[in-house]
Design a protein around this motif. Structure first.
Motif, PDB file in Angstrom:
ATOM      1  N   LEU A  74       0.803  -1.225   0.000  1.00  0.00           N
ATOM      2  CA  LEU A  74       0.000   0.000   0.000  1.00  0.00           C
ATOM      3  C   LEU A  74       0.837   1.277   0.000  1.00  0.00           C
ATOM      4  O   LEU A  74       0.473   2.244  -0.679  1.00  0.00           O
ATOM      5  N   PRO A  75       1.958   1.346   0.724  1.00  0.00           N
ATOM      6  CA  PRO A  75       2.749   2.584   0.670  1.00  0.00           C
ATOM      7  C   PRO A  75       3.286   2.911  -0.711  1.00  0.00           C
ATOM      8  O   PRO A  75       3.713   4.049  -0.957  1.00  0.00           O
ATOM      9  N   ARG A  76       3.288   1.949  -1.634  1.00  0.00           N
ATOM     10  CA  ARG A  76       3.818   2.187  -2.978  1.00  0.00           C
ATOM     11  C   ARG A  76       2.737   2.567  -3.992  1.00  0.00           C
ATOM     12  O   ARG A  76       3.055   2.875  -5.134  1.00  0.00           O
ATOM     13  N   LEU A  77       1.492   2.530  -3.566  1.00  0.00           N
ATOM     14  CA  LEU A  77       0.383   2.744  -4.488  1.00  0.00           C
ATOM     15  C   LEU A  77      -0.079   4.199  -4.450  1.00  0.00           C
ATOM     16  O   LEU A  77       0.386   4.989  -3.625  1.00  0.00           O
ATOM     17  N   PRO A  78      -1.006   4.598  -5.368  1.00  0.00           N
ATOM     18  CA  PRO A  78      -1.445   6.004  -5.422  1.00  0.00           C
ATOM     19  C   PRO A  78      -1.926   6.523  -4.078  1.00  0.00           C
ATOM     20  O   PRO A  78      -2.337   5.753  -3.199  1.00  0.00           O
ATOM     21  N   ALA A  79      -1.916   7.847  -3.949  1.00  0.00           N
ATOM     22  CA  ALA A  79      -2.083   8.481  -2.640  1.00  0.00           C
ATOM     23  C   ALA A  79      -3.445   8.242  -1.991  1.00  0.00           C
ATOM     24  O   ALA A  79      -3.546   8.253  -0.766  1.00  0.00           O
ATOM     25  N   SER A  80      -4.501   8.043  -2.750  1.00  0.00           N
ATOM     26  CA  SER A  80      -5.843   7.945  -2.187  1.00  0.00           C
ATOM     27  C   SER A  80      -6.148   6.532  -1.705  1.00  0.00           C
ATOM     28  O   SER A  80      -7.194   5.966  -2.001  1.00  0.00           O
ATOM     29  N   VAL A  81      -5.206   5.944  -0.950  1.00  0.00           N
ATOM     30  CA  VAL A  81      -5.378   4.603  -0.403  1.00  0.00           C
ATOM     31  C   VAL A  81      -5.055   4.647   1.082  1.00  0.00           C
ATOM     32  O   VAL A  81      -4.398   5.579   1.554  1.00  0.00           O
ATOM     33  N   PRO A  82      -5.513   3.647   1.861  1.00  0.00           N
ATOM     34  CA  PRO A  82      -5.236   3.673   3.297  1.00  0.00           C
ATOM     35  C   PRO A  82      -3.749   3.614   3.605  1.00  0.00           C
ATOM     36  O   PRO A  82      -2.993   2.908   2.936  1.00  0.00           O
ATOM     37  N   ALA A  83      -3.342   4.340   4.633  1.00  0.00           N
ATOM     38  CA  ALA A  83      -1.945   4.327   5.074  1.00  0.00           C
ATOM     39  C   ALA A  83      -1.804   3.358   6.251  1.00  0.00           C
ATOM     40  O   ALA A  83      -2.406   3.579   7.307  1.00  0.00           O
ATOM     41  N   PRO A  84      -1.041   2.276   6.103  1.00  0.00           N
ATOM     42  CA  PRO A  84      -0.851   1.358   7.234  1.00  0.00           C
ATOM     43  C   PRO A  84      -0.051   2.034   8.348  1.00  0.00           C
ATOM     44  O   PRO A  84       1.030   2.569   8.115  1.00  0.00           O
ATOM     45  N   LEU A  85      -0.577   2.006   9.563  1.00  0.00           N
ATOM     46  CA  LEU A  85       0.084   2.636  10.705  1.00  0.00           C
ATOM     47  C   LEU A  85       0.613   1.627  11.702  1.00  0.00           C
ATOM     48  O   LEU A  85       1.518   1.941  12.481  1.00  0.00           O
ATOM     49  N   PHE A 127      -7.535   7.165 -11.147  1.00  0.00           N
ATOM     50  CA  PHE A 127      -6.987   6.230 -10.171  1.00  0.00           C
ATOM     51  C   PHE A 127      -6.511   4.951 -10.853  1.00  0.00           C
ATOM     52  O   PHE A 127      -5.404   4.459 -10.580  1.00  0.00           O
ATOM     53  N   VAL A 128      -7.346   4.380 -11.717  1.00  0.00           N
ATOM     54  CA  VAL A 128      -6.981   3.135 -12.396  1.00  0.00           C
ATOM     55  C   VAL A 128      -5.710   3.331 -13.223  1.00  0.00           C
ATOM     56  O   VAL A 128      -4.803   2.496 -13.212  1.00  0.00           O
ATOM     57  N   ALA A 129      -5.638   4.454 -13.938  1.00  0.00           N
ATOM     58  CA  ALA A 129      -4.452   4.735 -14.748  1.00  0.00           C
ATOM     59  C   ALA A 129      -3.204   4.881 -13.882  1.00  0.00           C
ATOM     60  O   ALA A 129      -2.121   4.384 -14.229  1.00  0.00           O
ATOM     61  N   ALA A 130      -3.338   5.562 -12.746  1.00  0.00           N
ATOM     62  CA  ALA A 130      -2.195   5.729 -11.847  1.00  0.00           C
ATOM     63  C   ALA A 130      -1.744   4.387 -11.285  1.00  0.00           C
ATOM     64  O   ALA A 130      -0.543   4.118 -11.158  1.00  0.00           O
ATOM     65  N   LEU A 131      -2.697   3.538 -10.960  1.00  0.00           N
ATOM     66  CA  LEU A 131      -2.362   2.218 -10.444  1.00  0.00           C
ATOM     67  C   LEU A 131      -1.621   1.397 -11.492  1.00  0.00           C
ATOM     68  O   LEU A 131      -0.636   0.706 -11.191  1.00  0.00           O
ATOM     69  N   ILE A 211     -10.331   1.759  -1.031  1.00  0.00           N
ATOM     70  CA  ILE A 211      -9.953   0.968   0.134  1.00  0.00           C
ATOM     71  C   ILE A 211     -10.017  -0.524  -0.184  1.00  0.00           C
ATOM     72  O   ILE A 211     -10.410  -0.920  -1.277  1.00  0.00           O
ATOM     73  N   ASP A 212      -9.650  -1.334   0.774  1.00  0.00           N
ATOM     74  CA  ASP A 212      -9.677  -2.799   0.708  1.00  0.00           C
ATOM     75  C   ASP A 212      -8.901  -3.331  -0.492  1.00  0.00           C
ATOM     76  O   ASP A 212      -9.450  -3.583  -1.559  1.00  0.00           O
ATOM     77  N   PHE A 213      -7.621  -3.510  -0.290  1.00  0.00           N
ATOM     78  CA  PHE A 213      -6.730  -3.964  -1.355  1.00  0.00           C
ATOM     79  C   PHE A 213      -6.370  -5.441  -1.246  1.00  0.00           C
ATOM     80  O   PHE A 213      -5.338  -5.870  -1.722  1.00  0.00           O
ATOM     81  N   GLY A 214      -7.245  -6.225  -0.638  1.00  0.00           N
ATOM     82  CA  GLY A 214      -6.963  -7.638  -0.502  1.00  0.00           C
ATOM     83  C   GLY A 214      -6.871  -8.385  -1.812  1.00  0.00           C
ATOM     84  O   GLY A 214      -6.205  -9.421  -1.905  1.00  0.00           O
ATOM     85  N   CYS A 215      -7.547  -7.897  -2.854  1.00  0.00           N
ATOM     86  CA  CYS A 215      -7.527  -8.571  -4.156  1.00  0.00           C
ATOM     87  C   CYS A 215      -6.435  -8.042  -5.079  1.00  0.00           C
ATOM     88  O   CYS A 215      -6.240  -8.571  -6.178  1.00  0.00           O
ATOM     89  N   THR A 216      -5.749  -6.990  -4.679  1.00  0.00           N
ATOM     90  CA  THR A 216      -4.872  -6.281  -5.606  1.00  0.00           C
ATOM     91  C   THR A 216      -3.648  -7.093  -6.013  1.00  0.00           C
ATOM     92  O   THR A 216      -3.244  -8.044  -5.346  1.00  0.00           O
ATOM     93  N   GLY A 217      -3.067  -6.711  -7.137  1.00  0.00           N
ATOM     94  CA  GLY A 217      -1.886  -7.368  -7.677  1.00  0.00           C
ATOM     95  C   GLY A 217      -1.847  -7.162  -9.174  1.00  0.00           C
ATOM     96  O   GLY A 217      -2.481  -6.236  -9.708  1.00  0.00           O
ATOM     97  N   LEU A 218      -1.124  -8.013  -9.873  1.00  0.00           N
ATOM     98  CA  LEU A 218      -0.996  -7.888 -11.323  1.00  0.00           C
ATOM     99  C   LEU A 218      -2.077  -8.696 -12.027  1.00  0.00           C
ATOM    100  O   LEU A 218      -2.378  -9.828 -11.651  1.00  0.00           O
ATOM    101  N   GLY A 219      -2.651  -8.091 -13.069  1.00  0.00           N
ATOM    102  CA  GLY A 219      -3.694  -8.767 -13.818  1.00  0.00           C
ATOM    103  C   GLY A 219      -4.023  -8.032 -15.100  1.00  0.00           C
ATOM    104  O   GLY A 219      -3.347  -7.082 -15.505  1.00  0.00           O
ATOM    105  N   ASP A 220      -5.086  -8.482 -15.733  1.00  0.00           N
ATOM    106  CA  ASP A 220      -5.605  -7.889 -16.960  1.00  0.00           C
ATOM    107  C   ASP A 220      -6.210  -6.524 -16.624  1.00  0.00           C
ATOM    108  O   ASP A 220      -7.042  -6.423 -15.720  1.00  0.00           O
ATOM    109  N   PRO A 221      -5.834  -5.448 -17.334  1.00  0.00           N
ATOM    110  CA  PRO A 221      -6.438  -4.139 -17.031  1.00  0.00           C
ATOM    111  C   PRO A 221      -7.954  -4.124 -17.155  1.00  0.00           C
ATOM    112  O   PRO A 221      -8.613  -3.260 -16.573  1.00  0.00           O
TER     113      PRO A 221
END
Length: 293
Positions: A74-85, A127-131, A211-221
């Protein structure tokens, strides 16, 4: 493949447990005000901590496996995502890792009923383009990283089971068109993979956070174009597509992804989680209403 979101049959949660976890592992936060958020999510229990944090406790082992991934990426992804503390450890009575994140303001959008649809479409596309521009080196595969054809049997089974609720012929047509579309021409890119209303926050009609990036990773756009049917009204889909520069093949695959996900969610959640089932019905209604939007 069933929807990733579970029914929440893991260990019990509650403010008393969260207080105990905080006192043991983050005592400097343990006296702050704490209250459930009222989130309708099925993977995690959420508790507002103070004014600017949220505690998230996974409800199942599957959701718990996402904790390490989110704290790493998450710290490497676009700014409008949760910040892990903070990342908490299991304790007696709660078996999994858990998290403290920065609080993000906003509300979940109502599917297809947003006050500034064109502006939100542009925000989602940005957002999608930035990701997609995030460096893919070392990234994990997304939860939905398989080719659409791998979902063929399960999708057709869901159409058959739901034929009293959906237009089976129209669903078959959308699915066949998606399967016939050319495969992605480039390498996998970062995708959120679950851009649904419950994973988006809006403020004053504009996208304020994802929010909720449990599914995130590399895939088909194409996977992230599901937002066009899960969130936006028909009139704003063209804005989203144009801003993202999505070609015909990717759009067709995106329709297939949205169809397959919504069918499986409706099959899984009808009778057990009305909000999720209602969203799935809304998506299917948009997809099967005719036209290519």
């Amino acid at each position: 493949m069933p929807p990733r979101t579970p029914n929440g049959d893991g260990p019990g949660t509650g403010t008393a447990l969260v207080r105990r976890l905080l006192h043991a592992q983050f005592p400097h936060w343990s006296d702050l005000p704490l209250a459930p958020t009222g989130s309708a999510g099925t993977s995690n229990a959420m508790y507002r901590l103070g004014t600017d944090m949220v505690v998230r406790l996974p409800r199942t082992a599957g959701a718990a496996r996402d904790v390490d991934k989110e704290h790493r990426w998450l710290p490497r992804l676009p700014a409008s995502v949760p910040a892990p503390l903070g990342k908490g450890a299991p304790v007696d009575g709660y078996p999994w890792a858990w998290s403290v994140y920065g609080w993000l303001e906003g509300e979940n959008p109502a599917p297809g009923r947003v006050p500034e649809p064109a502006a939100l479409a542009g925000d989602l596309a940005a957002f999608v383009a930035a990701l997609q521009r995030v460096d893919p080196a070392g990234a994990p595969p997304a939860y939905r990283s398989e080719p659409l054809a791998a979902r063929d049997r399960a999708t057709r089974s869901a159409i058959d089971v739901l034929r009293t609720e959906v237009d089976a012929a129209a669903a078959d047509a959308v699915w066949e068109a998606a399967l016939a579309a050319p495969d992605p021409q480039g390498p996998p890119v970062w995708v959120h993979a679950d851009l649904q209303p419950g994973n988006l926050l809006v403020a004053d009609g504009r996208l304020s956070a994802v929010i909720d990036f449990g599914c995130t990773g590399l895939g088909d756009p194409a996977v992230d174009t599901i937002a066009a049917w899960y969130v936006l009204p028909a009139a704003a889909r063209g804005v989203f597509r144009a801003a993202l520069g999505t070609d015909e093949a990717t759009w067709a695959r995106g329709r297939g992804w949205a169809l397959s996900i919504a069918l499986m969610e409706l099959r899984h959640y009808r009778g057990t989680h009305e909000r999720m089932a209602s969203i799935a019905r809304s998506v299917l209604g948009e997809l099967l209403a005719g036209g290519e939007g």
